[in-house]
Design an enzyme around this catalytic site. Structure first.
Site, PDB file in Angstrom:
ATOM      1  N   ARG A 297      10.980 -18.502   7.546  1.00 19.51           N
ATOM      2  CA  ARG A 297      12.089 -18.925   6.690  1.00 19.51           C
ATOM      3  C   ARG A 297      12.211 -17.998   5.484  1.00 19.51           C
ATOM      4  NH1 ARG A 297      12.925 -25.040   4.402  1.00 19.51           N
ATOM      5  NH2 ARG A 297      11.146 -24.549   3.068  1.00 19.51           N
TER       6      ARG A 297
ATOM      7  N   GLY B  30      16.655 -20.294   4.219  1.00 19.13           N
ATOM      8  CA  GLY B  30      16.838 -21.643   4.764  1.00 19.13           C
ATOM      9  C   GLY B  30      18.284 -22.026   5.045  1.00 19.13           C
ATOM     10  N   HIS B  31      19.173 -21.039   5.244  1.00 16.04           N
ATOM     11  CA  HIS B  31      20.592 -21.357   5.459  1.00 16.04           C
ATOM     12  C   HIS B  31      20.991 -21.428   6.924  1.00 16.04           C
ATOM     13  CE1 HIS B  31      20.968 -21.098   1.229  1.00 16.04           C
ATOM     14  NE2 HIS B  31      22.281 -21.015   1.199  1.00 16.04           N
TER      15      HIS B  31
ATOM     16  N   CYS C 297      28.142 -16.141  -0.243  1.00 14.43           N
ATOM     17  CA  CYS C 297      27.419 -17.244  -0.885  1.00 14.43           C
ATOM     18  C   CYS C 297      26.107 -16.736  -1.495  1.00 14.43           C
ATOM     19  CB  CYS C 297      27.133 -18.315   0.155  1.00 14.43           C
ATOM     20  SG  CYS C 297      26.069 -19.582  -0.470  1.00 14.43           S
TER      21      CYS C 297
ATOM     22  N   GLY D  15      19.762 -16.372   2.096  1.00 12.97           N
ATOM     23  CA  GLY D  15      18.569 -15.516   2.056  1.00 12.97           C
ATOM     24  C   GLY D  15      18.824 -14.166   2.713  1.00 12.97           C
TER      25      GLY D  15
ATOM     26  N   GLY E 295      16.616 -12.378   4.370  1.00 11.13           N
ATOM     27  CA  GLY E 295      15.915 -12.232   5.654  1.00 11.13           C
ATOM     28  C   GLY E 295      16.762 -12.588   6.854  1.00 11.13           C
ATOM     29  N   GLY E 296      17.340 -13.796   6.857  1.00 10.09           N
ATOM     30  CA  GLY E 296      18.160 -14.217   7.990  1.00 10.09           C
ATOM     31  C   GLY E 296      19.498 -13.507   8.007  1.00 10.09           C
TER      32      GLY E 296
ATOM     33  N   TYR F 221      28.362 -10.391   6.734  1.00 15.76           N
ATOM     34  CA  TYR F 221      29.643  -9.856   6.230  1.00 15.76           C
ATOM     35  C   TYR F 221      29.966 -10.533   4.893  1.00 15.76           C
ATOM     36  CZ  TYR F 221      32.038 -14.223   6.734  1.00 15.76           C
ATOM     37  OH  TYR F 221      32.397 -15.527   6.544  1.00 15.76           O
TER      38      TYR F 221
ATOM     39  N   TYR G  96      26.459 -17.547  12.326  1.00 17.96           N
ATOM     40  CA  TYR G  96      27.025 -18.899  12.273  1.00 17.96           C
ATOM     41  C   TYR G  96      26.487 -19.649  13.483  1.00 17.96           C
ATOM     42  CZ  TYR G  96      30.207 -17.577   8.487  1.00 17.96           C
ATOM     43  OH  TYR G  96      30.731 -17.179   7.279  1.00 17.96           O
TER      44      TYR G  96
HETATM   45  P1  FDA Z   1      16.923 -18.840   7.271  1.00 16.84           P
HETATM   46  O1  FDA Z   1      15.741 -18.673   6.418  1.00 16.84           O
HETATM   47  O2  FDA Z   1      17.295 -20.228   7.674  1.00 16.84           O
HETATM   48  O3  FDA Z   1      16.783 -17.907   8.531  1.00 16.84           O
HETATM   49  C1  FDA Z   1      17.775 -17.774   9.528  1.00 16.84           C
HETATM   50  C2  FDA Z   1      17.146 -17.199  10.800  1.00 16.84           C
HETATM   51  O4  FDA Z   1      16.539 -15.943  10.535  1.00 16.84           O
HETATM   52  C3  FDA Z   1      16.028 -18.080  11.362  1.00 16.84           C
HETATM   53  O5  FDA Z   1      15.983 -17.940  12.758  1.00 16.84           O
HETATM   54  C4  FDA Z   1      14.784 -17.473  10.743  1.00 16.84           C
HETATM   55  O6  FDA Z   1      13.613 -17.768  11.461  1.00 16.84           O
HETATM   56  C5  FDA Z   1      15.115 -16.003  10.753  1.00 16.84           C
HETATM   57  N1  FDA Z   1      14.482 -15.266   9.655  1.00 16.84           N
HETATM   58  C6  FDA Z   1      14.581 -15.570   8.340  1.00 16.84           C
HETATM   59  N2  FDA Z   1      13.914 -14.660   7.619  1.00 16.84           N
HETATM   60  C7  FDA Z   1      13.384 -13.782   8.479  1.00 16.84           C
HETATM   61  C8  FDA Z   1      12.578 -12.620   8.316  1.00 16.84           C
HETATM   62  N3  FDA Z   1      12.199 -12.206   7.119  1.00 16.84           N
HETATM   63  N4  FDA Z   1      12.182 -11.934   9.409  1.00 16.84           N
HETATM   64  C9  FDA Z   1      12.567 -12.354  10.638  1.00 16.84           C
HETATM   65  N5  FDA Z   1      13.339 -13.449  10.859  1.00 16.84           N
HETATM   66  C10 FDA Z   1      13.742 -14.162   9.789  1.00 16.84           C
HETATM   67  N6  FDA Z   1      26.966 -15.354   6.596  1.00 16.84           N
HETATM   68  C11 FDA Z   1      27.705 -14.252   6.364  1.00 16.84           C
HETATM   69  O7  FDA Z   1      27.630 -13.285   7.099  1.00 16.84           O
HETATM   70  N7  FDA Z   1      28.531 -14.211   5.281  1.00 16.84           N
HETATM   71  C12 FDA Z   1      28.646 -15.237   4.399  1.00 16.84           C
HETATM   72  O8  FDA Z   1      29.406 -15.157   3.439  1.00 16.84           O
HETATM   73  C13 FDA Z   1      27.852 -16.416   4.641  1.00 16.84           C
HETATM   74  N8  FDA Z   1      27.925 -17.483   3.809  1.00 16.84           N
HETATM   75  C14 FDA Z   1      27.152 -18.603   4.048  1.00 16.84           C
HETATM   76  C15 FDA Z   1      27.218 -19.698   3.188  1.00 16.84           C
HETATM   77  C16 FDA Z   1      26.455 -20.838   3.430  1.00 16.84           C
HETATM   78  C17 FDA Z   1      26.531 -22.004   2.479  1.00 16.84           C
HETATM   79  C18 FDA Z   1      25.602 -20.871   4.564  1.00 16.84           C
HETATM   80  C19 FDA Z   1      24.779 -22.101   4.856  1.00 16.84           C
HETATM   81  C20 FDA Z   1      25.522 -19.781   5.404  1.00 16.84           C
HETATM   82  C21 FDA Z   1      26.300 -18.645   5.174  1.00 16.84           C
HETATM   83  N9  FDA Z   1      26.242 -17.540   6.024  1.00 16.84           N
HETATM   84  C22 FDA Z   1      27.012 -16.428   5.755  1.00 16.84           C
HETATM   85  C23 FDA Z   1      25.366 -17.552   7.204  1.00 16.84           C
HETATM   86  C24 FDA Z   1      24.044 -16.844   6.887  1.00 16.84           C
HETATM   87  O9  FDA Z   1      24.242 -15.451   6.919  1.00 16.84           O
HETATM   88  C25 FDA Z   1      22.998 -17.228   7.953  1.00 16.84           C
HETATM   89  O10 FDA Z   1      22.814 -18.611   7.987  1.00 16.84           O
HETATM   90  C26 FDA Z   1      21.670 -16.511   7.683  1.00 16.84           C
HETATM   91  O11 FDA Z   1      20.886 -16.511   8.841  1.00 16.84           O
HETATM   92  C27 FDA Z   1      20.923 -17.161   6.554  1.00 16.84           C
HETATM   93  O12 FDA Z   1      19.788 -16.446   6.217  1.00 16.84           O
HETATM   94  P2  FDA Z   1      18.600 -17.229   5.494  1.00 16.84           P
HETATM   95  O13 FDA Z   1      17.489 -16.275   5.273  1.00 16.84           O
HETATM   96  O14 FDA Z   1      19.141 -17.980   4.333  1.00 16.84           O
HETATM   97  O15 FDA Z   1      18.259 -18.303   6.583  1.00 16.84           O
END
Ligand code: FDA
Length: 534
Positions: free
Chosen positions: A108, A111-112, A174, A178, A180-181, A188, A475
């Site tokens: 994580r 966490g999005h 937004c 994070g 990472g994800g 974008y 998404y």
């Molecule tokens: P999170 O931690 O939940 O990880 C997402 C996935 O990636 C999981 O499978 C996780 O295991 C894996 N992962 C995380 N970190 C990793 C690492 N270091 N190494 C390997 N794997 C890893 N998208 C977009 O393109 N443009 C936008 O403007 C937005 N806006 C937006 C707003 C809101 C409110 C949300 C909830 C989501 C978006 N998104 C978005 C989508 C966003 O890009 C997508 O949900 C990402 O995966 C989020 O990354 P996080 O690290 O927050 O998620």
């Protein structure tokens, strides 16, 4: 006897199996923690790195970055432990111990994940949370930065803005997302027409593979480096940090919002937008957000489209441009504001203010309960089609629903489909996404909201990409197909969702996965599977 044979026996068997697996679970849990404790240097480190279920901080650490609260109910499966590494060796130990004791690892960053896959699993699991890996180092002289995966987009933008107003990064809107994800799935934002995706600007990375090796671009090789820039997280390894190329922006940019509802000809204006938005100069980005609102004229419920824009230049240049290319919008100077690029991210992200401190606020975007889906549109939707989907917003279940239309064209038109795993480039007028939310008190009725969005998605089928019906990996939508929760998933099965997210790039992603993680250690419901069963 007959009764025992046919009714009770299967029940007894289930009880025995369940209690045996419970014992095995407790056993592997204890062994995992023992293994990890042995590998971490001292007890003060252990208390900062391992959060077990009986730790008073367990719930707050778990919930800290859950964005979709659909996955933070008492019924949501919880991890056996949350590991918050302070250094690389803690991550290597976590990989080693979870592999040794058969526990699934969920990584994580922010966490999005729309489906909660970074912190939920149906099989026994631990979370590796990168919340302590959030450094941002900006080098304005060379126009590059190193950013760790646990940082948010807001922290990256803040770090850039603290040093310069003339450099930016083309990632998401937004600030709480994070790194990472987001980078792992493409990413974008409001600079997509000018510069493409976040992944298009990654020039190096630091990754830990399934064997605990720390690799950079050179040592991982170009195939793996290609795969991690859009092929999805939790598949190839844990990316600790990314080196990115920053992009130039003017000191002053202009933003605007123009709202149009059903009484103000919104159908016709939306119809025109489809012919115009992707062909505007690359410096101008006009997206559309559709929601149900109360009409300011009649007070009745209506459907509103908010046309929200970023222009990389001043207002005096923007007004004549929009009046000439998109006169139907009726843009006036009072709709516009000039500001810095970093402030414009907050504006377009619908943050409550454009004060730069908001970029660091983890709660700037309210946490909600939602289900979302995405599409790509290649031909303009006829007015009758637009009328149809607008009318669905008037339904009861759509009180907290929205649709976002993100214009493509520009740089996205120039980058070949196989340059990176993200394939949705030339030929797309816009990316559409749909989201439906509901109140916590309505959780028991979540089914009716989820049915609404599935009906909406079926309605859109006529107007969007086909064979495959493309979707945006970031998404995440488990409705479009998933891997087996445990055991092997065949190439054919994974192709069902894989081709939608990656088109033909899916084949190369499977080859890379087979090469770098043949045992499928890094996996979830939509991770790329290796070609054969481990
Ligand atoms: P999170 O931690 O939940 O990880 C997402 C996935 O990636 C999981 O499978 C996780 O295991 C894996 N992962 C995380 N970190 C990793 C690492 N270091 N190494 C390997 N794997 C890893 N998208 C977009 O393109 N443009 C936008 O403007 C937005 N806006 C937006 C707003 C809101 C409110 C949300 C909830 C989501 C978006 N998104 C978005 C989508 C966003 O890009 C997508 O949900 C990402 O995966 C989020 O990354 P996080 O690290 O927050 O998620």
């Amino acid at each position: 006897m007959k009764f025992l044979q046919y009714s009770v026996l299967p029940f007894l068997l289930v009880v025995v199996i369940l209690s045996l697996s419970g014992a095995t679970l407790a056993h592997s849990h204890g062994d995992f923690l023992h293994c990890l404790s042995l590998h971490l240097a001292n007890s003060s480190t252990i208390s900062k790195v391992i959060y077990m279920r009986n730790n008073p901080s367990y719930s707050s650490v778990l919930n800290a970055s859950i964005q979709n609260t659909r996955f933070s109910t008492p019924a949501t499966p919880k991890p056996l432990a949350i590991i918050t590494p302070l250094k690389t060796s803690h991550i290597q130990s976590t990989i080693y111990c979870s592999k040794k004791h058969g526990l699934q690892l969920r990584i994580r960053s922010g966490g999005h994940d729309f489906e909660g896959l970074s912190y939920v699993s149906e099989v026994p699991f631990v979370i590796l949370d990168l919340l302590n890996f959030r450094a941002v180092k900006v080098d304005t002289k060379n126009k590059v930065a190193w950013v760790q995966s646990g940082a948010t987009l807001g922290e990256l933008y803040y770090g850039i803005a603290a040093k310069t107003k003339t450099l930016a990064f083309p990632a998401g809107i937004c600030p709480t997302v994070g790194i990472g994800g987001h980078f792992s799935g493409g990413g974008y934002g409001i600079l997509v027409r000018k510069y493409g995706l976040a992944a298009d600007h990654i020039i190096d990375a630091q990754l830990i593979d399934a064997n605990g090796r720390v690799l950079d671009r050179e040592s991982m090789g170009e195939d793996l480096f290609w795969a991690i820039r859009g092929g999805g997280g939790n598949t190839f390894g844990i990316v600790l940090a990314w080196k990115i190329k920053l992009v130039p922006v003017p000191v002053v940019v202009t933003v605007f919002t123009v709202n149009k509802n059903l009484e103000q000809n919104v159908t016709k204006i939306l119809h025109r937008w489809q012919y115009i938005a992707h062909k505007l100069p690359d410096d101008l980005y006009v997206d559309v957000g559709i929601t149900k609102v109360s009409s300011s004229q009649t007070g009745k419920k209506t459907v509103q489209a908010a046309f929200i824009a970023l222009f990389l230049g001043g207002v005096d240049e923007l007004i004549p441009l929009v009046q000439e290319r998109f006169p139907e919008l009726g843009l006036a100077k009072e709709n516009c504001s000039e500001m810095s690029w970093a402030e414009s991210v907050l504006y377009l992200g619908r943050a409550p203010s454009t004060s730069l401190d908001m970029l660091l606020d983890k709660n700037v975007i309210p946490r909600t309960i939602f289900k979302a889906k995405s599409d790509y549109v290649k031909e303009p939707i006829p007015e009758s089609g637009i009328e149809g989907f607008l009318s669905m917003f008037l339904e009861k279940e759509a009180d907290f629903a929205s649709m976002l239309m993100v214009p493509f064209g520009g740089k996205m038109e120039e980058i070949p489909e196989n340059e990176l795993p993200y394939p949705h480039r030339a030929g797309n007028l816009f990316q559409a996404s749909y989201i439906v939310g509901w109140r916590k008190e309505e959780n028991a009725e979540s089914g009716k909201y989820i049915s609404w969005i599935r009906r909406f998605y079926s309605y859109m089928a006529t107007y969007v990409s086909k064979s495959p019906r493309e979707a945006y990996f970031n998404y995440r939508d488990l409705d479009i197909g998933s891997n087996n929760i445990s055991g092997y998933t065949s190439y054919q099965q994974a192709s069902i969702w894989g081709f939608k997210y990656f088109k033909n790039n899916f084949k190369r992603l499977v080859q890379v996965k087979t090469m770098v993680d043949p045992m499928n250690f890094f996996r979830n419901e939509q991770s790329i599977p290796p070609l054969s069963s481990p």
